[in-house]
Write a protein that holds these residues in place. Sequence first.
Motif, PDB file in Angstrom:
ATOM      1  N   ASP A  14      45.178 -16.009  -6.809  1.00 47.84           N
ATOM      2  CA  ASP A  14      45.234 -17.702  -5.908  1.00 47.84           C
ATOM      3  C   ASP A  14      45.191 -16.997  -4.383  1.00 47.84           C
ATOM      4  N   GLU A  15      45.984 -15.676  -4.525  1.00 50.99           N
ATOM      5  CA  GLU A  15      45.851 -14.754  -3.115  1.00 50.99           C
ATOM      6  C   GLU A  15      46.904 -15.447  -2.108  1.00 50.99           C
ATOM      7  N   GLY A  16      47.814 -16.189  -3.371  1.00 49.77           N
ATOM      8  CA  GLY A  16      49.393 -16.976  -1.753  1.00 49.77           C
ATOM      9  C   GLY A  16      49.442 -17.948  -1.250  1.00 49.77           C
ATOM     10  N   LEU A  17      47.718 -18.607  -0.794  1.00 46.16           N
ATOM     11  CA  LEU A  17      47.705 -20.014  -0.852  1.00 46.16           C
ATOM     12  C   LEU A  17      47.748 -21.047  -1.325  1.00 46.16           C
ATOM     13  N   GLY A  18      48.405 -22.091  -0.606  1.00 42.98           N
ATOM     14  CA  GLY A  18      48.066 -23.807  -1.567  1.00 42.98           C
ATOM     15  C   GLY A  18      48.487 -24.594   0.449  1.00 42.98           C
ATOM     16  N   ARG A  19      47.482 -25.383  -0.310  1.00 49.11           N
ATOM     17  CA  ARG A  19      47.521 -26.509   0.457  1.00 49.11           C
ATOM     18  C   ARG A  19      48.305 -27.911   0.742  1.00 49.11           C
ATOM     19  N   SER A  20      48.218 -28.036   1.812  1.00 50.75           N
ATOM     20  CA  SER A  20      48.664 -29.105   2.114  1.00 50.75           C
ATOM     21  C   SER A  20      48.749 -29.744   3.102  1.00 50.75           C
ATOM     22  N   ARG A  21      49.663 -30.845   3.438  1.00 55.34           N
ATOM     23  CA  ARG A  21      49.089 -32.176   4.843  1.00 55.34           C
ATOM     24  C   ARG A  21      48.365 -31.089   5.683  1.00 55.34           C
ATOM     25  N   GLY A  22      48.957 -29.869   6.220  1.00 54.92           N
ATOM     26  CA  GLY A  22      49.019 -29.275   7.475  1.00 54.92           C
ATOM     27  C   GLY A  22      47.390 -28.381   7.132  1.00 54.92           C
ATOM     28  N   GLY A  23      46.755 -28.133   5.788  1.00 56.21           N
ATOM     29  CA  GLY A  23      45.945 -27.167   5.531  1.00 56.21           C
ATOM     30  C   GLY A  23      46.647 -26.543   4.470  1.00 56.21           C
ATOM     31  N   LEU A  24      45.654 -24.880   5.046  1.00 61.84           N
ATOM     32  CA  LEU A  24      46.233 -23.812   4.112  1.00 61.84           C
ATOM     33  C   LEU A  24      47.089 -23.286   4.428  1.00 61.84           C
ATOM     34  N   THR A  25      48.288 -23.378   3.719  1.00 59.75           N
ATOM     35  CA  THR A  25      49.656 -22.449   4.227  1.00 59.75           C
ATOM     36  C   THR A  25      49.939 -21.572   3.293  1.00 59.75           C
ATOM     37  N   CYS A  26      50.928 -20.354   3.274  1.00 60.84           N
ATOM     38  CA  CYS A  26      51.242 -19.329   2.500  1.00 60.84           C
ATOM     39  C   CYS A  26      53.115 -19.109   2.942  1.00 60.84           C
ATOM     40  N   LYS A  27      53.616 -18.584   1.958  1.00 57.35           N
ATOM     41  CA  LYS A  27      55.673 -18.960   2.088  1.00 57.35           C
ATOM     42  C   LYS A  27      55.816 -18.059   1.762  1.00 57.35           C
ATOM     43  N   ILE A  28      57.024 -16.963   2.850  1.00 58.95           N
ATOM     44  CA  ILE A  28      57.587 -15.749   3.302  1.00 58.95           C
ATOM     45  C   ILE A  28      58.843 -16.552   2.424  1.00 58.95           C
ATOM     46  N   HIS A  29      59.239 -16.813   1.534  1.00 62.27           N
ATOM     47  CA  HIS A  29      60.937 -15.809   1.091  1.00 62.27           C
ATOM     48  C   HIS A  29      61.842 -14.510   1.403  1.00 62.27           C
ATOM     49  N   LEU A  30      62.237 -15.058   2.312  1.00 64.45           N
ATOM     50  CA  LEU A  30      62.639 -13.701   2.883  1.00 64.45           C
ATOM     51  C   LEU A  30      64.782 -13.293   2.404  1.00 64.45           C
ATOM     52  N   ALA A  31      65.124 -12.323   2.056  1.00 61.56           N
ATOM     53  CA  ALA A  31      66.305 -12.055   2.050  1.00 61.56           C
ATOM     54  C   ALA A  31      66.386 -10.994   3.427  1.00 61.56           C
TER      55      ALA A  31
END
Length: 293
Positions: A132-149
């Motif tokens: 899925d190339e790390g893309l997700g759909r929400s109310r704001g449109g297509l987004t990806c999320k960075i989980h960071l340490a």
Amino acid sequence: MGQGDLTNAEWRRLEPHLPASGRRGGRWSDRRRVINGILFRIRTGIPWRDLPSRFGRWKTVYERHRRWSADGTWDRVLRAVQADADFAGRIDWSMVSVDSTSCRAHQHATGARKKKPRVLKKGQCPGTHRPDEGLGRSRGGLTCKIHLAGEGGCRPMAFLITPGQWGDAPQMIEVLKRIRVPHPEGGHPRTRPDHLGGDKAYSSRRNRRYLRRRQIKHTIPEPKDQRANRKRHGSKGGRPTSFDSTKYKRRNEVERTINRLKNFRAVAIRYDKRAYVVHATITVAAIRLWLRP
């Protein structure tokens, strides 16, 4: 030297960790100019074709970035730069915090083929990245999320890219597993911080069990619903979780790390279609932060 380019001191720290030659056996010319072009594009977010002529041919800069994204060169450079910083005592292992941030996807980041890629040769698109190339759909449109340490000095230790609608708690263990700082003199790399901080989104039995097993002290607040559920079960609900409010104040360090990363426009807004190129773009931004004094 233009604005945002590598200084002489930064280039001396980076150059020993770069590949020595090109794919055909010849040496690359003007590697510093090409890498400055990559940094310029990541900092400004402009299309590759619009790169200023002082960086040479745009296609050379783009292909170098794409090739090093595919074969893991940028990941190896980041580990090497972190190892140098650890050897110099510049990594604050006393407190590592985890957090996540969402990045809007530009319209040019959509439309990647959904067919699972075949396994290709070294230097080409790998067949192991997410379909899925790390893309997700929400109310704001297509987004990806960075989980960071991030460590105490406001620099990223490890990160993970997921679709924008994925939760934070299930990704914490995978992010911590990606912390691997080699020792210059050899031996096992360091993978465990002294203390871990996170907000209530990371509170789960699975995460706390993992941290106890690895003997990592942690400061993660317990949400009201989990606290009520534990009390409802009485002695079977387990012991109350410890919480140090003083250490929890240091959680702002990972938020400042995210802010420093998102100063790079190509990190704040996703322009690349392929997940492995997005991963490398964030890696280059992290390398730039580690090179700064």
